[in-house]
Scaffold this active site. Structure first.
Site, PDB file in Angstrom:
ATOM      1  N   GLU A  93       0.819  -1.199   0.000  1.00 60.31           N
ATOM      2  CA  GLU A  93       0.000   0.000   0.000  1.00 60.31           C
ATOM      3  C   GLU A  93       0.859   1.257   0.000  1.00 60.31           C
ATOM      4  O   GLU A  93       1.968   1.267   0.522  1.00 60.31           O
ATOM      5  CB  GLU A  93      -0.936  -0.035   1.216  1.00 60.31           C
ATOM      6  CG  GLU A  93      -1.935  -1.150   1.057  1.00 60.31           C
ATOM      7  CD  GLU A  93      -2.877  -1.310   2.233  1.00 60.31           C
ATOM      8  OE1 GLU A  93      -3.986  -1.816   1.993  1.00 60.31           O
ATOM      9  OE2 GLU A  93      -2.548  -0.956   3.355  1.00 60.31           O
ATOM     10  N   CYS A 106       3.389   8.473   1.513  1.00 61.32           N
ATOM     11  CA  CYS A 106       3.906   7.447   2.425  1.00 61.32           C
ATOM     12  C   CYS A 106       4.169   6.191   1.595  1.00 61.32           C
ATOM     13  O   CYS A 106       3.262   5.629   0.992  1.00 61.32           O
ATOM     14  CB  CYS A 106       2.858   7.216   3.511  1.00 61.32           C
ATOM     15  SG  CYS A 106       3.323   5.967   4.684  1.00 61.32           S
ATOM     16  N   CYS A 113       6.617  -7.320   6.804  1.00 62.20           N
ATOM     17  CA  CYS A 113       7.800  -6.906   7.571  1.00 62.20           C
ATOM     18  C   CYS A 113       8.175  -8.037   8.508  1.00 62.20           C
ATOM     19  O   CYS A 113       7.317  -8.670   9.110  1.00 62.20           O
ATOM     20  CB  CYS A 113       7.512  -5.643   8.365  1.00 62.20           C
ATOM     21  SG  CYS A 113       8.962  -5.057   9.302  1.00 62.20           S
ATOM     22  N   CYS A 117       6.660  -6.177  15.206  1.00 61.81           N
ATOM     23  CA  CYS A 117       6.267  -5.344  16.353  1.00 61.81           C
ATOM     24  C   CYS A 117       4.833  -5.732  16.745  1.00 61.81           C
ATOM     25  O   CYS A 117       3.993  -5.968  15.869  1.00 61.81           O
ATOM     26  CB  CYS A 117       6.359  -3.868  15.994  1.00 61.81           C
ATOM     27  SG  CYS A 117       8.029  -3.386  15.533  1.00 61.81           S
ATOM     28  N   CYS A 120       1.608  -3.782  15.291  1.00 59.55           N
ATOM     29  CA  CYS A 120       1.631  -3.357  13.873  1.00 59.55           C
ATOM     30  C   CYS A 120       1.012  -4.420  12.980  1.00 59.55           C
ATOM     31  O   CYS A 120       1.433  -5.580  13.002  1.00 59.55           O
ATOM     32  CB  CYS A 120       3.076  -3.093  13.453  1.00 59.55           C
ATOM     33  SG  CYS A 120       3.247  -2.758  11.687  1.00 59.55           S
ATOM     34  N   GLU A 168      10.317  -2.376   6.905  1.00 63.01           N
ATOM     35  CA  GLU A 168      11.372  -1.658   7.623  1.00 63.01           C
ATOM     36  C   GLU A 168      12.429  -1.260   6.589  1.00 63.01           C
ATOM     37  O   GLU A 168      13.188  -2.110   6.100  1.00 63.01           O
ATOM     38  CB  GLU A 168      11.964  -2.571   8.712  1.00 63.01           C
ATOM     39  CG  GLU A 168      13.267  -2.104   9.313  1.00 63.01           C
ATOM     40  CD  GLU A 168      13.258  -0.652   9.805  1.00 63.01           C
ATOM     41  OE1 GLU A 168      12.383  -0.287  10.601  1.00 63.01           O
ATOM     42  OE2 GLU A 168      14.146   0.109   9.384  1.00 63.01           O
ATOM     43  N   SER A 222      11.320   4.889  15.635  1.00 61.30           N
ATOM     44  CA  SER A 222      10.121   4.363  16.292  1.00 61.30           C
ATOM     45  C   SER A 222      10.512   3.811  17.658  1.00 61.30           C
ATOM     46  O   SER A 222      10.983   2.683  17.773  1.00 61.30           O
ATOM     47  CB  SER A 222       9.517   3.262  15.416  1.00 61.30           C
ATOM     48  OG  SER A 222       9.072   3.826  14.210  1.00 61.30           O
ATOM     49  N   HIS A 224       8.631   4.025  21.030  1.00 60.99           N
ATOM     50  CA  HIS A 224       7.450   3.345  21.599  1.00 60.99           C
ATOM     51  C   HIS A 224       7.556   2.882  23.048  1.00 60.99           C
ATOM     52  O   HIS A 224       6.549   2.505  23.655  1.00 60.99           O
ATOM     53  CB  HIS A 224       7.012   2.160  20.739  1.00 60.99           C
ATOM     54  CG  HIS A 224       6.804   2.500  19.296  1.00 60.99           C
ATOM     55  ND1 HIS A 224       6.112   3.618  18.887  1.00 60.99           N
ATOM     56  CD2 HIS A 224       7.213   1.896  18.154  1.00 60.99           C
ATOM     57  CE1 HIS A 224       6.104   3.665  17.570  1.00 60.99           C
ATOM     58  NE2 HIS A 224       6.765   2.649  17.103  1.00 60.99           N
ATOM     59  N   CYS A 341      -1.330   4.959   9.946  1.00 59.86           N
ATOM     60  CA  CYS A 341      -0.116   4.257  10.353  1.00 59.86           C
ATOM     61  C   CYS A 341      -0.412   2.905  10.941  1.00 59.86           C
ATOM     62  O   CYS A 341      -1.243   2.781  11.825  1.00 59.86           O
ATOM     63  CB  CYS A 341       0.550   5.027  11.473  1.00 59.86           C
ATOM     64  SG  CYS A 341       1.739   6.154  10.921  1.00 59.86           S
TER      65      CYS A 341
HETATM   66  N1  SAH Z   1       9.204   0.015   9.859  1.00 60.70           N
HETATM   67  C1  SAH Z   1       9.348   1.393  10.057  1.00 60.70           C
HETATM   68  C2  SAH Z   1       8.431   2.222   9.173  1.00 60.70           C
HETATM   69  C3  SAH Z   1       7.009   1.750   8.963  1.00 60.70           C
HETATM   70  S1  SAH Z   1       5.903   1.873  10.294  1.00 60.70           S
HETATM   71  C4  SAH Z   1       9.161   1.758  11.525  1.00 60.70           C
HETATM   72  O1  SAH Z   1       8.737   0.910  12.286  1.00 60.70           O
HETATM   73  O2  SAH Z   1       9.503   2.882  11.878  1.00 60.70           O
HETATM   74  C5  SAH Z   1       5.544   3.606  10.432  1.00 60.70           C
HETATM   75  C6  SAH Z   1       5.162   4.031  11.851  1.00 60.70           C
HETATM   76  O3  SAH Z   1       3.848   3.519  12.218  1.00 60.70           O
HETATM   77  C7  SAH Z   1       6.109   3.504  12.906  1.00 60.70           C
HETATM   78  O4  SAH Z   1       6.417   4.485  13.870  1.00 60.70           O
HETATM   79  C8  SAH Z   1       5.303   2.406  13.530  1.00 60.70           C
HETATM   80  O5  SAH Z   1       5.764   2.075  14.789  1.00 60.70           O
HETATM   81  C9  SAH Z   1       3.910   2.986  13.519  1.00 60.70           C
HETATM   82  N2  SAH Z   1       2.849   2.004  13.728  1.00 60.70           N
HETATM   83  C10 SAH Z   1       2.856   0.704  13.408  1.00 60.70           C
HETATM   84  N3  SAH Z   1       1.680   0.128  13.745  1.00 60.70           N
HETATM   85  C11 SAH Z   1       0.902   1.097  14.283  1.00 60.70           C
HETATM   86  C12 SAH Z   1      -0.426   1.138  14.779  1.00 60.70           C
HETATM   87  N4  SAH Z   1      -1.201   0.056  14.776  1.00 60.70           N
HETATM   88  N5  SAH Z   1      -0.906   2.307  15.241  1.00 60.70           N
HETATM   89  C13 SAH Z   1      -0.131   3.424  15.192  1.00 60.70           C
HETATM   90  N6  SAH Z   1       1.120   3.453  14.713  1.00 60.70           N
HETATM   91  C14 SAH Z   1       1.647   2.300  14.257  1.00 60.70           C
HETATM   92 FE1  SF4 Z   2       7.939  -3.568  10.746  1.00 59.68          FE
HETATM   93 FE2  SF4 Z   2       7.757  -0.971  11.395  1.00 59.68          FE
HETATM   94 FE3  SF4 Z   2       5.613  -2.601  11.600  1.00 59.68          FE
HETATM   95 FE4  SF4 Z   2       7.672  -2.866  13.291  1.00 59.68          FE
HETATM   96  S1  SF4 Z   2       6.313  -1.072  13.099  1.00 59.68           S
HETATM   97  S2  SF4 Z   2       6.600  -4.543  12.243  1.00 59.68           S
HETATM   98  S3  SF4 Z   2       9.397  -2.420  11.979  1.00 59.68           S
HETATM   99  S4  SF4 Z   2       6.647  -2.027   9.729  1.00 59.68           S
END
Ligand code: SAH
Ligand code: SF4
Length: 362
Positions: A93, A106, A113, A117, A120, A168, A222, A224, A341
């Protein structure tokens, strides 16, 4: 088509090297880059400043391949989400977020990935494969072409790119770096360095290389969680690169020549990482590598185990940090089309939902 050389896989420098191998002069590189990334030309015969024989050779031996659009969803707030076909069973996407003075694209870097996490949806889907440079820069190319069709009067629809889609970026380093080079190349997309952001969950060695190779690119980390115990749970790559290592690299970025700030992303998970105690710990953690903090209300998805923090809790968290750090709360855009996100899934199995969304916004 796939066996042919994809010209979108090359940076300008890469094209120069390849042209040398096929006995073509180096000045063809900016010419080709211009046709591919500014004119968005797909037909070699129309590239009239190239010799006819060379145009024929390019048609025979190369291609201009970008991921095609499978679906387009336009949200009530103007956000657009495109589902792009990778193969019969996979999709990624890409999201466009228009604002008053800028437009942000974006971009995805991987199909799924591997870093898993816990909050996510992309991570929950698992990992299929890396995207090539052509498939990454092809997203910016495609969005430019499509936005011109949709909004012919918008002068520069895309001013910013964030590598915050699926995947990532720093575990797909080479193609991502080549695509970043094209984004800032004046002969290609000509974006300002600080308007191109790489978001990483903390792949420390690759962060160091990015700092060496492209020091002006904007960095989002990121985070968190403010301690290892919690971060191990939420962002498992922390087991490999714990906070001591991650914050040491962030401090190096901070101390670098440009003195530009890192953005720390912090997802707000109800009852998990959102207390004032966590805010205190976070404020302390960032002392050596100060930056901007972006609080992201958790975006729920199917079967997710978390809830979004209450609004008053997010505000209290922000209030605590604000004295020391610029702290913003990310407004959720494109919520109605699951474009926010962490909601990017891109798989093609859940067709019912997708078809419904598509019908709603067609
Ligand atoms: N992999 C990279 C970039 C993609 S994710 C990273 O982790 O930074 C982009 C952002 O969305 C990251 O900060 C990630 O932690 C956040 N994210 C992932 N899942 C989410 C969710 N369910 N709600 C809000 N933010 C989320
Ligand atoms: Fe991958 Fe970023 Fe999602 Fe973590 S938050 S699983 S690094 S896309």
């Amino acid at each position: 088509m796939q066996h042919k050389i994809n010209l979108l896989d090359f940076s300008e420098q890469g094209l120069r090297e390849w042209l040398a191998q096929i006995d073509q002069p180096a000045f063809r590189a900016p010419q080709l880059i211009h046709w591919l990334h500014q004119q968005f030309e797909d037909n070699f015969d129309k590239m009239l400043n190239l010799p006819k024989a060379f145009r024929g050779w390019l048609t025979e031996n190369t291609c201009i391949h970008q991921l095609p659009i499978q679906h387009e969803h336009i949200s009530q707030d103007g956000t657009i989400k495109w589902l792009l076909t990778v193969d019969e069973t996979n999709a990624v996407e890409m999201v466009y977020i228009p604002e008053l003075t800028r437009g942000t694209l974006c971009v995805s870097s991987q199909v799924g990935c591997a870093l898993d996490c816990s909050f996510c949806s992309t991570g929950k889907q698992g990992f299929n494969r890396n995207l090539s440079c052509g498939e990454i820069i092809g997203q910016l190319r495609l969005a430019n072409i499509r936005l011109k069709q949709l909004y012919p009067n918008r002068i520069k629809p895309i001013t910013n790119v964030v590598m915050m889609g699926m995947g990532e970026p720093l575990t797909n380093e080479k193609p991502v770096t080549t695509a970043l080079k094209l984004m800032i190349d004046d002969n290609a997309y000509g974006l300002a360095y600080r308007r191109v952001t790489v978001s990483t969950s903390g792949v420390v060695p690759a962060m160091l290389r990015l700092k060496e190779n492209m020091p002006q690119i904007a960095l989002a980390v990121s985070l968190h969680a403010p301690n290892n115990a919690l971060r191990n749970e939420l962002v498992p790559i922390n087991l490999k690169y714990p906070l001591e290592k991650l914050m040491a690299v962030c401090a190096e970025y901070y101390a670098g020549q440009t003195k530009r700030q890192i953005t720390y992303e912090y997802v707000m998970l109800k009852g998990v990482n959102d207390t004032i105690e966590h805010a205190k710990e976070l404020a302390k953690l960032l002392k050596k590598a100060p930056g901007k903090i972006n609080l992201i209300p958790f975006n729920p998805f199917k079967n997710s185990q978390y809830q979004t923090s209450d609004r008053h809790q997010i505000l209290a968290f922000q209030q605590y940090l604000r004295d020391e750090y610029v702290t913003t709360i990310r407004t959720t855009r494109g919520d109605d089309i699951s474009a926010a996100c962490g909601q990017l899934v891109g798989d093609v199995n859940d067709r019912t939902r997708r078809i419904k969304i598509f019908q709603d916004y067609k």
